[in-house]
Design a protein around this motif. Structure first.
Motif, mmCIF file in Angstrom:
data_model
loop_
_atom_site.group_PDB
_atom_site.id
_atom_site.type_symbol
_atom_site.label_atom_id
_atom_site.label_comp_id
_atom_site.label_asym_id
_atom_site.label_seq_id
_atom_site.Cartn_x
_atom_site.Cartn_y
_atom_site.Cartn_z
ATOM 1 N N SER A 131 2.275 -5.329 11.550
ATOM 2 C CA SER A 131 3.009 -5.731 9.345
ATOM 3 C C SER A 131 2.011 -4.734 8.257
ATOM 4 O O SER A 131 1.356 -4.341 8.996
ATOM 5 N N GLY A 132 3.742 -4.754 7.487
ATOM 6 C CA GLY A 132 2.722 -4.189 6.577
ATOM 7 C C GLY A 132 1.702 -4.824 5.494
ATOM 8 O O GLY A 132 2.005 -5.853 5.848
ATOM 9 N N VAL A 133 0.969 -4.422 4.534
ATOM 10 C CA VAL A 133 0.485 -5.606 3.752
ATOM 11 C C VAL A 133 0.917 -6.038 2.788
ATOM 12 O O VAL A 133 1.487 -5.605 1.794
ATOM 13 N N VAL A 134 1.318 -7.812 2.876
ATOM 14 C CA VAL A 134 2.003 -8.431 1.990
ATOM 15 C C VAL A 134 1.204 -9.378 0.996
ATOM 16 O O VAL A 134 0.623 -10.184 2.111
ATOM 17 N N TYR B 199 0.565 -1.220 0.124
ATOM 18 C CA TYR B 199 -0.095 -0.224 0.072
ATOM 19 C C TYR B 199 0.812 1.585 -0.348
ATOM 20 O O TYR B 199 2.587 0.728 -0.081
ATOM 21 N N ASP B 200 -0.018 2.682 -0.237
ATOM 22 C CA ASP B 200 0.917 3.296 -0.102
ATOM 23 C C ASP B 200 0.449 4.727 0.899
ATOM 24 O O ASP B 200 0.235 5.624 -0.203
ATOM 25 N N CYS B 201 0.206 4.524 1.675
ATOM 26 C CA CYS B 201 -0.187 5.651 2.754
ATOM 27 C C CYS B 201 0.000 6.368 2.572
ATOM 28 O O CYS B 201 1.112 6.396 3.077
ATOM 29 N N ALA B 202 0.407 8.751 2.164
ATOM 30 C CA ALA B 202 0.598 9.006 2.377
ATOM 31 C C ALA B 202 1.888 8.919 3.325
ATOM 32 O O ALA B 202 2.644 10.004 3.423
ATOM 33 N N ASN C 223 6.637 3.783 5.522
ATOM 34 C CA ASN C 223 6.922 2.203 5.339
ATOM 35 C C ASN C 223 6.487 2.081 3.382
ATOM 36 O O ASN C 223 6.364 0.881 2.930
ATOM 37 N N ARG C 224 5.767 3.056 3.154
ATOM 38 C CA ARG C 224 4.904 3.046 1.820
ATOM 39 C C ARG C 224 5.315 2.048 0.996
ATOM 40 O O ARG C 224 6.846 2.482 0.652
ATOM 41 N N VAL C 225 4.507 1.494 0.118
ATOM 42 C CA VAL C 225 5.823 0.824 -0.995
ATOM 43 C C VAL C 225 6.339 2.289 -1.970
ATOM 44 O O VAL C 225 7.520 1.611 -2.150
HETATM 45 S S1 SF4 Z 1 2.538 -0.083 6.788
HETATM 46 FE FE1 SF4 Z 1 0.364 0.090 6.492
HETATM 47 S S2 SF4 Z 1 -0.270 2.693 6.965
HETATM 48 FE FE2 SF4 Z 1 1.698 1.628 5.982
HETATM 49 S S3 SF4 Z 1 1.433 1.679 3.872
HETATM 50 FE FE3 SF4 Z 1 0.910 -0.574 4.780
HETATM 51 S S4 SF4 Z 1 -0.731 0.096 5.061
HETATM 52 FE FE4 SF4 Z 1 -0.562 1.589 4.761
#
Ligand code: SF4
Length: 417
Positions: free
Chosen positions: A111-114, A68-71, A75-77
Motif C-alpha cells: 500500500s501507499g502511505v495514507v 510520500y514523494d520517493c523519486a 506512485n509518489r504524491v
Molecule cells: S508507495 Fe512507497 S515507494 Fe512509493 S512514494 Fe509511497 S512510500 Fe515511497
C-alpha cells in the motif's frame, strides 16, 4: 465483480507491478478441513512480463495514493496518475473470488502511505485478519509492513500473514535521504526487528506449547532497487550479507531501476538498468547463501562491481588460479563448491558417488556437472584436462565467453552449475 471494482483492480495491480519481492516460497501449510485453500507448494501465482519481471496475478496495492514523494516510485504524491483505493471488504471479496476460481494462489498486498503509517498498516492487517478469521482463508498471504507502524500492528500482522516484508529500496542512508526525503533509513529496520523478535519468540513458545499460534512462518524478505543511485554492487551485497545474518531474513530481492519518473534530475538518465546486473546480483546472493562465500571474495576494493560478462563464481575462480585444479576424487565438499560448473547438488552427488569408484568425466556429466565450464578447474580419473594453469585465466575466460557469444546466450548463462 462490479465495474467500479474492476477499474480499481486495473489501476492498483498496475501500480503494484514494480515491487518484485513476491516469491511465495518458505511455507508448507497444507489444506485443512473446513478451510479454503492451501499454501503448500504454490502460494502466489506468478507470471513473467516480457522484460523478465515477475508479476503476480493478485499482487495488488490497497491504495496507490501516497503522501510520500520517493523519486523512484510511480506512485509518489507529485505524479499525476490514476489513483484508486479498495475498501477492506472489496479486497477480501476479490481475493476469495479469485482464489475460488483458481486464478490465484494467494495474496501479495502492499500500500501507499495514507494519513500515517499506523492508519495504513491497520487496514492491511484487517484484510489479512478478515481473510483468515471470517473467510477461513488458508492460502498464502504476503503483507508489506509499513516503516513507522507500531509494534502492536506488526505483531498482529505476523499472526495472519505467512510472510512479512519491509522494503529497504535504497542501500545507503545518504542516497535514501536524497531520493526519499520523507523516509528514515533507520525506521526501515525497526519493523524488521519486530518481525524477527516475533518469529523467534513464537519458535520458543512452540517448543513449550505445540499449538502456540504461528508468527509469519515464512519469515521476512526485502527489496533493494539497483541502479537508481551510485551505490556499487559491493555496497548492495554487504547490506544483503548483514541482513542474511539475521535469522529470519529469507530473501533479498534486487529490482533493476526503471526510469518511471523521467523528469526527476536526481535520478540517472538510463532508461533501465541492464537485466544482467540484476541477474549477477542474484547469482552473488546465491553464493552468499549456499556456497559459503564472503562478500569480500566476490567484490572488493579493486572490483566493487560484478563482472557483467561472466558469473561471479567464475570471476572468483579466474582471480584465484592457485586454488585449482581441484581433484574431484579427493577434494572436500567446500572445495568442490568453489569449482565453476559444480553446484550444491552435484557437489553432494560427487561425495556420495566417489565412495564406490573414482569418477570419470562421463560420470561427472551424468551427475550434472557442467563440464564445458568445470573442465578447466578440475582433474579426475582420466588424464588431466588442459586446466587454468596451462591455458591461463585470460585464456579460459576467452574460451568461455566466446562460446557464450557463439551460443548467443551471454545474458542467460546458467549459474553455479
Ligand atoms: S508507495 Fe512507497 S515507494 Fe512509493 S512514494 Fe509511497 S512510500 Fe515511497
Amino acid at each position: 465483480m462490479t465495474e467500479d471494482v474492476l477499474k480499481k483492480l486495473q489501476i492498483l495491480a498496475e501500480s503494484a507491478k514494480y515491487d518484485v519481492s513476491c516469491a511465495s516460497s518458505g511455507t508448507s501449510r497444507s489444506h485443512r478441513a473446513g478451510m479454503t485453500g492451501s499454501a503448500a507448494g504454490w502460494g502466489i501465482c506468478h507470471s513473467f512480463a516480457e522484460d523478465g519481471r515477475c508479476i503476480s496475478l493478485l499482487k495488488i496495492m490497497l491504495t496507490n495514493y501516497c503522501q510520500y514523494d520517493c523519486a523512484y516510485c510511480i506512485n509518489r504524491v507529485s505524479n499525476d496518475i490514476p489513483r484508486a483505493t479498495l475498501s477492506v471488504r472489496e479486497l477480501v471479496e476479490l481475493t476469495m473470488e479469485f482464489y475460488r476460481r483458481n486464478y490465484i494462489e494467494g495474496l501479495f498486498l502492499s500500500s501507499g502511505v495514507v494519513r500515517n503509517p499506523d492508519y495504513t498498516m491497520e487496514r492491511l492487517v484487517r484484510v489479512a485478519k478478515d481473510l483468515r478469521t471470517v473467510h477461513r482463508f488458508n492460502g498464502y498471504i504476503h503483507l508489506k509492513s509499513i516503516p513507522g507502524a507500531s509494534r502492536e500492528l506488526v505483531d498482529e500482522a505476523g499472526r495472519y500473514a505467512d510472510r512479512l516484508s519491509v522494503n529497504i529500496e535504497i542501500p545507503n542512508e545518504a542516497s535514501l535521504k536524497l531520493l526519499a526525503p520523507d523516509k528514515d533509513f533507520q525506521q526501515v529496520f525497526t519493523p524488521m526487528r519486530y518481525i524477527q523478535q516475533g518469529v523467534l519468540q513464537q519458535a520458543e513458545e512452540r517448543k513449550r506449547f505445540r499449538h502456540a499460534p504461528r508468527f509469519a512462518p515464512a519469515g521476512q524478505s526485502t527489496q533493494m532497487i539497483v541502479g537508481a543511485t551510485a551505490d556499487t554492487d559491493r555496497d548492495i551485497l554487504r547490506l544483503s550479507s548483514a541482513l542474511y545474518r539475521r535469522p529470519t531474513m529469507k530473501r533479498v530481492y534486487y529490482s533493476g531501476y526503471i526510469h518511471v519518473n523521467t523528469y526527476d534530475t536526481r535520478l540517472p538518465a538510463v532508461r533501465q538498468v541492464p537485466l544482467v546486473r540484476e541477474n549477477r546480483l542474484y547469482q552473488a546472493d546465491w553464493l552468499l547463501r549456499f556456497y559459503s562465500f564472503q562478500v569480500e571474495e566476490i567484490v572488493d576494493d579493486a572490483t566493487p562491481n560484478l563482472d557483467l560478462e561472466i558469473d561471479p563464481k567464475l570471476a572468483w575462480a579466474l582471480r584465484h588460479p592457485e586454488v585449482f585444479p581441484v581433484d574431484v576424487n579427493r577434494a572436500d565438499y567446500e572445495q568442490l563448491l568453489r569449482v565453476p560448473g559444480i553446484g550444491v547438488k552435484s557437489a553432494k552427488m560427487i561425495i556420495v558417488s566417489r565412495r564406490f569408484a573414482p569418477l570419470t568425466s562421463e560420470q561427472l556429466k551424468k551427475i550434472g556437472v557442467v563440464m564445458k565450464k568445470a573442465r578447466y578447474f578440475i582433474t579426475c580419473r582420466e588424464l588431466p584436462f588442459q586446466t587454468i594453469h596451462e591455458l591461463s585465466p585470460l585464456g579460459v575466460r576467452k574460451l568461455l565467453t566466446s562460446r557464450k557469444r557463439d551460443d548467443g546466450r551471454q545474458l542467460t548463462i546458467p549459474f553455479g552449475e
